[in-house]
Motif scaffolding. Structure first.
Motif, PDB file in Angstrom:
ATOM      1  N   LEU A 101       0.840  -1.197   0.000  1.00  0.00           N
ATOM      2  CA  LEU A 101       0.000   0.000   0.000  1.00  0.00           C
ATOM      3  C   LEU A 101       0.876   1.248   0.000  1.00  0.00           C
ATOM      4  CD1 LEU A 101      -2.830   1.361   0.317  1.00  0.00           C
ATOM      5  CD2 LEU A 101      -2.497   1.170   2.791  1.00  0.00           C
ATOM      6  N   LEU A 102       0.640   2.122  -0.976  1.00  0.00           N
ATOM      7  CA  LEU A 102       1.319   3.425  -1.045  1.00  0.00           C
ATOM      8  C   LEU A 102       0.303   4.503  -0.707  1.00  0.00           C
ATOM      9  CD1 LEU A 102       3.719   5.276  -1.848  1.00  0.00           C
ATOM     10  CD2 LEU A 102       2.837   5.221  -4.184  1.00  0.00           C
ATOM     11  N   ILE A 103       0.600   5.298   0.329  1.00  0.00           N
ATOM     12  CA  ILE A 103      -0.310   6.358   0.772  1.00  0.00           C
ATOM     13  C   ILE A 103       0.338   7.708   0.466  1.00  0.00           C
ATOM     14  CG2 ILE A 103      -1.538   7.355   2.735  1.00  0.00           C
ATOM     15  CD1 ILE A 103      -0.947   4.388   3.961  1.00  0.00           C
ATOM     16  N   ILE A 104      -0.345   8.511  -0.353  1.00  0.00           N
ATOM     17  CA  ILE A 104       0.155   9.836  -0.719  1.00  0.00           C
ATOM     18  C   ILE A 104      -0.644  10.883   0.035  1.00  0.00           C
ATOM     19  CG2 ILE A 104       0.461  11.494  -2.594  1.00  0.00           C
ATOM     20  CD1 ILE A 104       0.985   9.152  -4.453  1.00  0.00           C
ATOM     21  N   LEU A 105       0.070  11.728   0.780  1.00  0.00           N
ATOM     22  CA  LEU A 105      -0.569  12.728   1.646  1.00  0.00           C
ATOM     23  C   LEU A 105      -0.326  14.143   1.138  1.00  0.00           C
ATOM     24  CD1 LEU A 105       0.570  11.211   5.019  1.00  0.00           C
ATOM     25  CD2 LEU A 105      -1.810  11.597   4.468  1.00  0.00           C
ATOM     26  N   ASN A 106      -1.403  14.911   1.058  1.00  0.00           N
ATOM     27  CA  ASN A 106      -1.310  16.359   0.874  1.00  0.00           C
ATOM     28  C   ASN A 106      -2.523  16.945   1.576  1.00  0.00           C
ATOM     29  OD1 ASN A 106      -0.693  18.925   0.155  1.00  0.00           O
ATOM     30  ND2 ASN A 106      -0.856  18.626  -2.047  1.00  0.00           N
ATOM     31  N   THR A 107      -2.446  16.982   2.908  1.00  0.00           N
ATOM     32  CA  THR A 107      -3.609  17.329   3.721  1.00  0.00           C
ATOM     33  C   THR A 107      -3.292  18.443   4.710  1.00  0.00           C
ATOM     34  OG1 THR A 107      -5.192  16.452   5.333  1.00  0.00           O
ATOM     35  CG2 THR A 107      -3.021  15.447   5.313  1.00  0.00           C
ATOM     36  N   VAL A 108      -4.321  19.232   5.013  1.00  0.00           N
ATOM     37  CA  VAL A 108      -4.175  20.300   6.006  1.00  0.00           C
ATOM     38  C   VAL A 108      -4.548  19.800   7.400  1.00  0.00           C
ATOM     39  CG1 VAL A 108      -4.583  22.155   4.366  1.00  0.00           C
ATOM     40  CG2 VAL A 108      -6.526  21.127   5.547  1.00  0.00           C
ATOM     41  N   GLY A 109      -4.963  18.530   7.495  1.00  0.00           N
ATOM     42  CA  GLY A 109      -5.397  17.986   8.777  1.00  0.00           C
ATOM     43  C   GLY A 109      -6.908  17.851   8.798  1.00  0.00           C
ATOM     44  N   LEU A 132       4.007   8.890   1.629  1.00  0.00           N
ATOM     45  CA  LEU A 132       4.753   9.944   0.949  1.00  0.00           C
ATOM     46  C   LEU A 132       4.012  11.258   1.156  1.00  0.00           C
ATOM     47  CD1 LEU A 132       6.855  11.135  -1.023  1.00  0.00           C
ATOM     48  CD2 LEU A 132       5.408  10.315  -2.899  1.00  0.00           C
ATOM     49  N   VAL A 133       4.674  12.223   1.791  1.00  0.00           N
ATOM     50  CA  VAL A 133       4.087  13.539   2.031  1.00  0.00           C
ATOM     51  C   VAL A 133       4.484  14.463   0.885  1.00  0.00           C
ATOM     52  CG1 VAL A 133       3.929  15.502   3.599  1.00  0.00           C
ATOM     53  CG2 VAL A 133       4.208  13.193   4.526  1.00  0.00           C
ATOM     54  N   LEU A 134       3.496  14.904   0.138  1.00  0.00           N
ATOM     55  CA  LEU A 134       3.712  15.854  -0.955  1.00  0.00           C
ATOM     56  C   LEU A 134       2.962  17.137  -0.632  1.00  0.00           C
ATOM     57  CD1 LEU A 134       3.139  13.553  -4.067  1.00  0.00           C
ATOM     58  CD2 LEU A 134       5.337  14.410  -3.249  1.00  0.00           C
ATOM     59  N   GLY A 135       3.616  18.268  -0.739  1.00  0.00           N
ATOM     60  CA  GLY A 135       2.937  19.533  -0.429  1.00  0.00           C
ATOM     61  C   GLY A 135       2.885  19.756   1.061  1.00  0.00           C
ATOM     62  N   GLY A 136       2.004  19.027   1.743  1.00  0.00           N
ATOM     63  CA  GLY A 136       1.886  19.190   3.183  1.00  0.00           C
ATOM     64  C   GLY A 136       1.236  18.011   3.857  1.00  0.00           C
ATOM     65  N   GLY A 137       1.646  17.746   5.083  1.00  0.00           N
ATOM     66  CA  GLY A 137       1.018  16.720   5.916  1.00  0.00           C
ATOM     67  C   GLY A 137       0.846  17.314   7.294  1.00  0.00           C
ATOM     68  N   HIS A 138      -0.096  18.248   7.400  1.00  0.00           N
ATOM     69  CA  HIS A 138      -0.208  19.071   8.600  1.00  0.00           C
ATOM     70  C   HIS A 138      -1.123  18.452   9.655  1.00  0.00           C
ATOM     71  CE1 HIS A 138       1.767  22.131   6.200  1.00  0.00           C
ATOM     72  NE2 HIS A 138       0.804  22.049   5.304  1.00  0.00           N
TER      73      HIS A 138
END
Length: 259
Positions: A101-109, A132-138
């Motif tokens: 499983l590959l999880i891509i994150l770009n979340t503000v929370g 993988l955090v892309l952009g943001g993982g806030h």
């Protein structure tokens, strides 16, 4: 007269031959199912020529925008609904063809309890996982990013670490503070258990003053997140997939050795 009749017969013969030579197959008509599939692809992905993932042994899960929990957010908000993500995680665990499983994150929370629920589910999967955090993982995206077996962050990506907050009316009694403190402790314990950052350092980043304008917390950039031990490596999609395939091979070898 005879010549004319002969010419007429010859002409009719030619017409008959031409009609017989015409193809009898009807032109291909696109089925309604094919049209609906194309429309679905356009609506969901913006293009029709998407790669065929039917034969892939890796499932890619994206967590973007705001993590929606018990409260429904306005329609203009980009959200990841936890009731949509949980069935995907269960399906990955049950599907024998899916090996990673590959999880891509770009979340503000978002919702703290929903985010922790997703993080706990990811951590409890028996199959190899990589985030993988892309952009943001806030915010509550931090526990999700650390929940996998191995974590990556893009060089320009950021992670905001701050105390747990409540929205809406807050009752000014000691019980409210205790509730917030216990919820915050759950987040701290999860992150420190599933990463290499110490509890003291994580709390220092969480309660730091001056890093965020008129707020408490720290905005951590890619390389700093690795130095603090929050994330394992700086990298992108290529490195994440390479690591995930390596973890899959390790699990295969272990299973073969037990057999």
């Amino acid at each position: 007269m005879m010549a004319t009749e002969f010419q007429m017969l010859e002409w009719m013969e030619c017409v008959n031959m031409a009609q017989n030579e015409q193809p009898t197959t009807e032109p291909k008509v696109e089925k309604p199912e094919e049209k609906s599939t194309l429309v679905d692809k356009l609506q969901q992905l913006g293009q029709t020529n998407v790669p065929d993932m039917g034969s892939s042994n890796i499932h890619c899960l994206t967590i973007i925008g705001q993590i929606e929990g018990h409260m429904q957010l306005p329609p203009q908000n980009k959200t990841s609904k936890y009731e949509h993500i949980i069935p995907q995680l269960v399906a990955v665990e049950q599907n024998k063809k899916m090996e990673g499983l590959l999880i891509i994150l770009n979340t503000v929370g978002g919702d703290v309890e929903a985010g922790l629920a997703l993080a706990e589910m990811i951590a409890s999967l028996s199959k190899p996982t990589v985030t993988l955090v892309l952009g943001g993982g806030h915010s509550i995206g931090v526990p999700i990013a650390t929940a996998a077996d191995h974590s990556f962050i893009a060089n320009t990506a950021t992670m905001t670490i701050h105390p747990v907050r409540l929205t809406g009316m807050v009752i000014g009694v000691p019980q409210t503070f205790e509730y917030l403190d216990k919820m915050q402790e759950r987040v701290i314990q999860f992150v420190t258990t599933h990463s290499n950052i110490s509890e003291e350092k994580f709390k220092e980043l969480m309660f730091s003053k001056g890093n965020l304008t008129r707020d408490i917390g720290t905005n951590v950039i890619g390389t700093d997140a690795v130095q603090y031990g929050l994330i394992n490596e700086v990298g992108g999609v290529g490195q994440a997939l390479k690591k995930l395939n390596a973890l899959i091979e390790e699990q295969r070898s272990e299973q073969e050795a037990h057999e």
